[in-house]
Design a protein around this motif. Structure first.
Motif, PDB file in Angstrom:
ATOM      1  N   CYS A  21      93.719 104.448  -6.294  1.00 33.25           N
ATOM      2  CA  CYS A  21      92.291 104.450  -6.592  1.00 33.25           C
ATOM      3  C   CYS A  21      91.444 104.353  -5.333  1.00 33.25           C
ATOM      4  O   CYS A  21      90.311 104.803  -5.307  1.00 33.25           O
ATOM      5  CB  CYS A  21      91.946 103.282  -7.520  1.00 33.25           C
ATOM      6  SG  CYS A  21      92.583 103.493  -9.202  1.00 33.25           S
ATOM      7  N   THR A  22      91.979 103.721  -4.279  1.00 33.78           N
ATOM      8  CA  THR A  22      91.181 103.513  -3.083  1.00 33.78           C
ATOM      9  C   THR A  22      91.370 104.619  -2.051  1.00 33.78           C
ATOM     10  O   THR A  22      90.826 104.542  -0.961  1.00 33.78           O
ATOM     11  CB  THR A  22      91.538 102.161  -2.436  1.00 33.78           C
ATOM     12  OG1 THR A  22      92.954 102.132  -2.164  1.00 33.78           O
ATOM     13  CG2 THR A  22      91.194 101.008  -3.353  1.00 33.78           C
ATOM     14  N   SER A  23      92.141 105.644  -2.381  1.00 35.93           N
ATOM     15  CA  SER A  23      92.289 106.773  -1.472  1.00 35.93           C
ATOM     16  C   SER A  23      90.933 107.441  -1.303  1.00 35.93           C
ATOM     17  O   SER A  23      90.262 107.756  -2.273  1.00 35.93           O
ATOM     18  CB  SER A  23      93.311 107.777  -2.035  1.00 35.93           C
ATOM     19  OG  SER A  23      93.377 108.918  -1.216  1.00 35.93           O
ATOM     20  N   THR A  24      90.489 107.645  -0.046  1.00 36.16           N
ATOM     21  CA  THR A  24      89.136 108.137   0.190  1.00 36.16           C
ATOM     22  C   THR A  24      89.055 109.641   0.387  1.00 36.16           C
ATOM     23  O   THR A  24      87.973 110.199   0.363  1.00 36.16           O
ATOM     24  CB  THR A  24      88.520 107.457   1.420  1.00 36.16           C
ATOM     25  OG1 THR A  24      89.350 107.712   2.561  1.00 36.16           O
ATOM     26  CG2 THR A  24      88.423 105.955   1.202  1.00 36.16           C
ATOM     27  N   SER A  25      90.166 110.301   0.634  1.00 31.62           N
ATOM     28  CA  SER A  25      90.119 111.729   0.944  1.00 31.62           C
ATOM     29  C   SER A  25      90.478 112.556  -0.279  1.00 31.62           C
ATOM     30  O   SER A  25      91.513 112.364  -0.898  1.00 31.62           O
ATOM     31  CB  SER A  25      91.078 112.050   2.089  1.00 31.62           C
ATOM     32  OG  SER A  25      91.003 113.413   2.425  1.00 31.62           O
ATOM     33  N   ASP A  63      79.831 106.020  -0.580  1.00 30.52           N
ATOM     34  CA  ASP A  63      78.786 105.380  -1.374  1.00 30.52           C
ATOM     35  C   ASP A  63      77.536 105.174  -0.521  1.00 30.52           C
ATOM     36  O   ASP A  63      77.581 104.538   0.535  1.00 30.52           O
ATOM     37  CB  ASP A  63      79.273 104.037  -1.910  1.00 30.52           C
ATOM     38  CG  ASP A  63      80.410 104.206  -2.918  1.00 30.52           C
ATOM     39  OD1 ASP A  63      80.366 105.192  -3.683  1.00 30.52           O
ATOM     40  OD2 ASP A  63      81.331 103.381  -2.918  1.00 30.52           O
ATOM     41  N   THR A  64      76.427 105.722  -0.958  1.00 30.74           N
ATOM     42  CA  THR A  64      75.168 105.569  -0.246  1.00 30.74           C
ATOM     43  C   THR A  64      74.016 105.746  -1.228  1.00 30.74           C
ATOM     44  O   THR A  64      74.160 106.413  -2.255  1.00 30.74           O
ATOM     45  CB  THR A  64      75.036 106.607   0.886  1.00 30.74           C
ATOM     46  OG1 THR A  64      73.761 106.457   1.529  1.00 30.74           O
ATOM     47  CG2 THR A  64      75.148 108.035   0.354  1.00 30.74           C
ATOM     48  N   VAL A  83      75.938 114.150   2.769  1.00 30.03           N
ATOM     49  CA  VAL A  83      76.003 113.499   1.460  1.00 30.03           C
ATOM     50  C   VAL A  83      76.035 114.539   0.343  1.00 30.03           C
ATOM     51  O   VAL A  83      75.202 115.460   0.306  1.00 30.03           O
ATOM     52  CB  VAL A  83      74.814 112.536   1.279  1.00 30.03           C
ATOM     53  CG1 VAL A  83      74.852 111.881  -0.099  1.00 30.03           C
ATOM     54  CG2 VAL A  83      74.811 111.470   2.380  1.00 30.03           C
ATOM     55  N   MET A  84      76.985 114.369  -0.568  1.00 34.35           N
ATOM     56  CA  MET A  84      77.160 115.250  -1.726  1.00 34.35           C
ATOM     57  C   MET A  84      76.947 114.435  -2.999  1.00 34.35           C
ATOM     58  O   MET A  84      76.902 113.198  -2.957  1.00 34.35           O
ATOM     59  CB  MET A  84      78.567 115.870  -1.692  1.00 34.35           C
ATOM     60  CG  MET A  84      78.862 116.638  -0.409  1.00 34.35           C
ATOM     61  SD  MET A  84      80.605 117.112  -0.210  1.00 34.35           S
ATOM     62  CE  MET A  84      80.723 118.395  -1.469  1.00 34.35           C
TER      63      MET A  84
END
Length: 205
Positions: A21-25, A63-64, A83-84
């Motif tokens: 779940c924490t994989s960012t790519s 996250d932004t 940012v997407m």
């Protein structure tokens, strides 16, 4: 299976699940650095295996509160984020300003240029007299300091003098070597250029 064994197995399963779940790519574009024709120029391929994988263009979780289309430059980690929607961003590896030339702040994209002319500022020519021959502008081309594309940054006071731009010096990605501008691999700056609108917000931190 004993209760203790069950708990241990369940714990390991949870760790594995959380790691997923924490994989960012979400996707890495390592194959997009080959040679290509662009506006009459033959852009050479990049030996991308020599560039650390973290600096390859990739879609990541990000996250932004900034809206899609915003550009966020992380000078510490040498990343640029476009940012997407849906908590994602396109992340690019960058080169940043060397010691004494760092900067931060908020700007906007005031202009975009394909294969731009590069004119070194007077202060740069004073530091590097050999650049005086380009005082009237360095013609576009494969060796031009701005590379294949340039995005011009302005703020409330006008032109900041800083650019997001390509570079033929791909080995400078991930390093602090520039005079303050943000450098990108040419294949990456072309990708960013096509995504970015005039007026887009740029945050450099």
């Amino acid at each position: 299976m004993t209760i203790r064994s069950f708990v241990t197995a369940a714990g390991l399963a949870l760790v594995v699940a959380l790691a997923g779940c924490t994989s960012t790519s979400f996707r890495v574009f390592t194959s997009d650095y080959g040679s290509k024709r662009d506006a009459g120029y033959s852009l050479p391929s990049i030996p991308i295996s020599k560039v650390p994988r973290k600096y390859h263009r990739q879609i990541v979780r990000y996250d932004t509160k900034e809206k899609p289309g915003t550009i966020i430059v992380d000078t510490s980690d040498k990343f640029l984020y476009f940012v997407m929607p849906e908590g994602k961003a396109m992340r690019y590896g960058i080169g940043v300003g060397r010691e004494g030339f760092e900067w931060s702040g908020t700007a906007r994209i005031a202009a975009k240029r394909e294969w731009p002319v590069w004119t070194p500022p007077a202060a740069m020519i004073k530091r590097q007299p050999e650049l005086a021959k380009y005082a009237g502008g360095m013609p576009p081309g494969l060796n031009n300091a701005l590379g294949a594309r340039a995005l011009y940054l302005h703020n409330k006071r006008g032109d900041t003098g800083y650019r997001l731009h390509g570079t033929p010096e791909w080995a400078s990605i991930g390093r602090a070597m520039s005079s303050g501008c943000i450098r990108m691999i040419n294949q990456d700056v072309i990708d960013l250029y096509d995504r970015t609108d005039i007026g887009a917000k740029v945050i450099v931190k």
